[in-house]
Every structure is written in C-alpha cells, then in structure tokens.
Design a protein around this motif. Structure first.
Motif: not given
Length: 576
Positions: A355-357, A432-433, A474-475, A481-482
C-alpha cells in the motif's frame, strides 16, 4: 498524500478503453474479416500493440519492497517476440486416461493416490509422443504383422505380383542375421534418398512462421489424442510468479478431478475403444461397463518462460532444462517447481504489491498494471484463437488466479463466447481497487454476462480482503469507498445470468492451504453443471452431511435473467 489518489480519480476523465489487439493496429478488420464501425477492432488478435511506459523507475525484483519497476521502453516488436512461439512453452496437465492412451509414464499425482497424471510443457509432450511412436514402430512382432497384413491386402489388387508377395512373406520370416543385413542395406538406401531430398528442399524451403509453429503444436493435442474422451478443456492463467505453489496444485487438481460419466450406448465399438484407454472405475466393473472416469485437460500459458527463451526483458523466469521425470518425488504439498533451481522472476514488469509503495507512485503503478493486463490478455487471446476444432466443439473453461484473475475479469470475451463454457475467478474480488482505480473499464466483469461465473476468495486475503489488506489500506488512505472483498455485488450489477461467490472464512490469498477439500468439491460441482451450481449449490449439499456443515450462511439475488448466489464457507478446524 491521503487524498491524492481520490482527487486524481475524481478529476480524471474516464480513460479510453485499452487499445485493440489486432494483428496490425492500422488494419480495422475483425475476426470475420469485416471492418468494424468507426474503424475500431473488437477482437483480440495478435500484436503488435502500444505499451504505455515510464522512464523514471528503475528495475526491481519480486523480493524487493518499494515502488515497482516500469519498463522504460517496450516496443511492439519486443511484445510480439514474447508471443511468438508461446504455445511451445505452454504447460499441459493430462488426466489419467490421456496418459494411458498416449503410453507415456505419469510424473505427478493428485492429492491422493499414486502417480496417474502428467504435467509438462507442450514441447516435451511432443518429444514423448514422437519417442513412443518410434518405440511402437520398432517392435519386431509389430513390424512383421504389419508387413504380412499389407502383403495379404495388396496381393489381390495387383496382377502378376504373386511371386513378389510370397517373397515378401518369406522375407519377414528370415533368420535374424539375414534380416539384419537386409535392414542395413535398406537403411543405407534410405540415407541416400534423404540426402537427395534435403538438397531439393534447400532450394524451395520456406521458414516456418511462429504462428504456424504454434498452430501445429496445438493441433498435436487433437491429432495425437483423437478419440480419447475427456470431460472438458481448461485454460489456466497463473499469478505474477508463474505456475508454482497453488497454481501448480490447481493444474493437478483439474486433471485429477474424476467425474463418473454414463456412456449412452456402451455396446458401440467406438465407446469400447474409449473404455480401453480410460482409467479404471472406482469399483471393479467389467470391460463392458457403461461408466467411464474422465478428468480435464488443462493448458497453462507461461509467457515468462517464452520471454526468457526469446531474450525479452519484460518479465522472465528460467525454465528447467528437462521435463519433470516420473522418478522424482512430487508430493501434492511439496515445493515441486517447473522452473530452474533458484530461479526467480526478473525483468521490467516485476512488482511487489504494498500500500505505501502504491501511494508513493500511483500513476507509475497504473502504467505498469495496464501494460501487464494488455500483454496477458493478448496471451489469452492468442491461445483461444489457436484452439483446435475438437476443443471448440466441447467448449473451454477459463480459470484465472490472482493476477491472472485480474486479466480474466477484464477480458472482453465476446469474440470467443461461442466456445466458452464458464469462467472461474480465484483470489480476486472483481471490484474497483488499486489495480483498476485509474481504469474503470477494467473493474468488474467485462465479459459476456451469459457465461456462468464462479468467484472463490478468502475473507482474510492479504491483497484484496475487506480488512487489513493492500486494497483496503489504499482505499482508506485515498478516501475512496471501502472494498467489499468479494464479487457478489459486482455480479448483480453486471446482471450475470448465473453467478456463484464462495467466501472462505480463515483463508488468505492461497486458498488451498486451508480449504483444499471444499475447493475441490465446489470446482467439481461447478465444472460439471455450472448453471445448476450457481442456482442450487446449498440445496445440493444438503444431501451430504460433511458438506452441509461447511456452509455458514448464504443469500441469493434472483431476478428474471439474473441468478447470483453468495455462500460463506466455514473455517476448517485444522489446516488440511
């Protein structure tokens, strides 16, 4: 940084759809050979295709953390190089009756039982079939019988050759030494003729095109196993690290799944022949039993090996120099690999999902993800276009896992809808992601809604789960939205005719470590009767106590033309 991605996705206009994968980007011709509207192509023919690149990211490996590497240059010629000869390196998983019919030695087993299956690359299978043909042709008794049969068959049709026929019959009965001298003379004469033919071919030889070689390789499966029954054909799209771990187990599982089939007219001689080359039934039926055990033939495209052989730098992994031998131990849970020892993924499209990258360079990730989806969809389309006629008649099931599931869920399969039986999406929620935030056209299920679809995913998936996953983080960081963690709502929104979502409690990205048995049951029911499983799986399982107890709860969406079922599977008492 928390709202960067949300602002970018909100202000960004809807991106145009992925460029069409036609044989020539400037040639607006569809599969039927007719131009499409507005000069746009709607099929997935061969490349070249444009690749969107970035030049400010350096290379990295799968084991590194931090931002991914994005190819600094990926010309269409490099992509075309990867696809050329791709079929030669496709992994093939053969069921027991096909292995027995081919006369080759099985090299792997399913989860239980002895070795009955064969897994290897198509080029290795061609060598084995050729060697088996030569072995059968060299059996002295077989050669003598064939010569005698040919002599007796040709004698009445050729006038004045009775003495020659009698000589031929006596010839095959000569002592071994005389027959050996004659054989040497014949071989010397054959070598002379071969040299003459070789000189003539050099003058008129034409180099075989890569696509022609791929077609010949696929045609081998139809010609070599003509008349051998199978329950169906599967094309399996692996994850980003290749066919290892669960992907290798899925290949063995599909070939090892045994479905007992009732033969309509078992007194027919053709069906008797099929019975002789099929595996034994569970009980000791006679040779004329109307039951037959059949598995699935699985094809696993492996573009990384094709890229390594061709010298590409997109994403490669070195294969083993030899095939998987039948003498090597291959336990179902062992780390048996079809790649070279200590070989890891390398190249410009190797990434590490964190997620951080992703939040550091979201657009660079988007470019690379778009490249990967485009490239692997071309890989899938290339395999489907080369399917032999018998495969097309019986139908093909598409299965995608992890990255392969992303590719499959966004695949526009309308040009191939007439040959597709079903699709299976493993370890991906089809929503969606971080893979699709910049490309809404790739979110959801892009294929034909009439194809029955199965979605298997773990509740604790570390990449796409509802909580504590890369997609969830990331969301949250992007104020989006989750994520839901499964594809039920997506199937309802798409209006699928038949959809089934199985959500596994206690399962992570690799489902088989904890839920191998129940995944096997679900796949068996779905592949045998897709529409029935999507409508009545819980009702069907009520007849089996050990299966009924696995269902925590389920819900159903039922409307005219749309039937979607969600089933939540209990966590196992202990790892299997």
């Amino acid at each position: 940084m928390s709202s960067v991605l949300a602002m970018q996705t909100a202000d960004r206009p809807r991106p145009r759809s992925r460029p069409c994968l036609s044989e020539a980007c400037c040639c607006p011709i569809n599969m039927a050979g007719k131009p499409t509207e507005n000069g746009q192509c709607c099929d997935y023919n061969l490349l070249p295709l444009p690749i969107y690149v970035s030049s400010n990211i350096s290379m990295c490996s799968a084991s590194t953390s931090g931002p991914p590497c994005v190819p600094s240059s990926a010309p269409p010629e490099a992509v075309d190089l990867v696809l050329s000869g791709l079929v030669q390196h496709v992994l093939v998983s053969l069921p027991a009756n096909w292995v027995q019919a081919a006369g080759i030695r099985p090299n792997v087993s399913d989860r239980f039982g002895p070795k009955r299956l064969w897994v290897g690359r198509l080029r290795h299978l061609r060598l084995l079939l050729r060697a088996e043909t030569l072995r059968k042709a060299a059996i002295p008794a077989r050669v003598r019988d064939q010569l005698n049969q040919q002599a007796q068959r040709d004698a009445p049709n050729v006038a004045g050759t009775h003495e020659k026929v009698e000589f031929l019959v006596r010839l095959v009965e000569l002592p071994d030494k005389s027959l050996e001298r004659l054989a040497r003379a014949v071989m010397a004469l054959q070598r002379a003729f071969r040299r003459m033919r070789a000189k003539q071919r050099k003058k008129m030889v034409r180099k075989e095109l890569p696509e022609e070689a791929d077609k010949a390789a696929m045609q081998l499966l139809e010609d070599a196993f003509q008349g051998v029954p199978t329950k169906g054909y599967v094309v399996y799209l692996c994850g980003s690290t290749g066919i290892v771990g669960d992907s290798f187990r899925y290949l063995r599982m599909m070939a090892g799944i045994v479905i007992l089939t009732i033969i309509p007219d078992f007194m027919d001689i053709t069906w008797k022949t099929m019975l002789n080359c099929s595996s034994l039934s569970p009980t000791h039926h006679s040779a004329h039993s109307p039951f037959m055990r059949m598995g699935f033939v699985v094809l696993g495209p492996d573009m990384m090996v094709s890229a390594a052989v061709k010298g590409s730098t997109l994403r490669t992994r070195q294969p083993k120099t030899c095939m998987l031998l039948d003498t090597v131990a291959s336990d179902y849970w062992s780390k048996t690999s079809l790649y070279a020892e200590n070989s890891a993924c390398a190249g410009e499209m190797v990434y590490s999902s964190q997620a951080d990258a992703f939040m550091t360079n979201p657009e660079d990730f988007n470019r690379m993800y778009s490249n990967i989806i485009t490239l692997r969809q071309a890989e899938l389309a290339h395999i489907l276009r080369l399917m032999p006629s018998s495969f097309r008649r019986q139908g093909v099931t598409l299965i995608g896992s992890s990255e392969g599931a992303v590719v499959l869920s966004s695949f526009q399969d309308e040009p191939f809808v007439d040959i597709l039986n079903s699709r299976v999406i493993l370890a991906y929620p089809c929503e969606a992601n971080y893979w699709t935030y910049f490309r809404p056209e790739d979110a959801g299920i892009a294929g034909d809604p009439s194809i029955p679809t199965l979605n298997l995913i773990g509740c604790d998936d570390q990449y796409f789960g509802r909580t504590a996953s890369v997609a969830a983080k990331v969301a949250e960081l992007s104020d989006l939205p989750a994520v839901r963690g499964h594809a039920f709502e997506t199937m309802v929104e798409k209006g699928l005719s038949y959809g089934l979502v199985c959500h596994f409690e206690g399962a992570v990205h690799t489902l088989l470590r904890t839920h191998d048995s129940v995944v096997r049951e679900i796949l068996t029911d779905f592949l045998q009767r897709p529409a029935f499983a999507c409508r009545k799986l819980p009702v069907h399982w009520e007849r089996f106590t050990h299966l009924q107890s696995l269902i925590r709860r389920y819900r159903r969406h039922q409307q005219p033309g749309c039937s979607v079922l969600y089933v939540r599977i209990c966590a196992p008492k202990q790892a299997q």
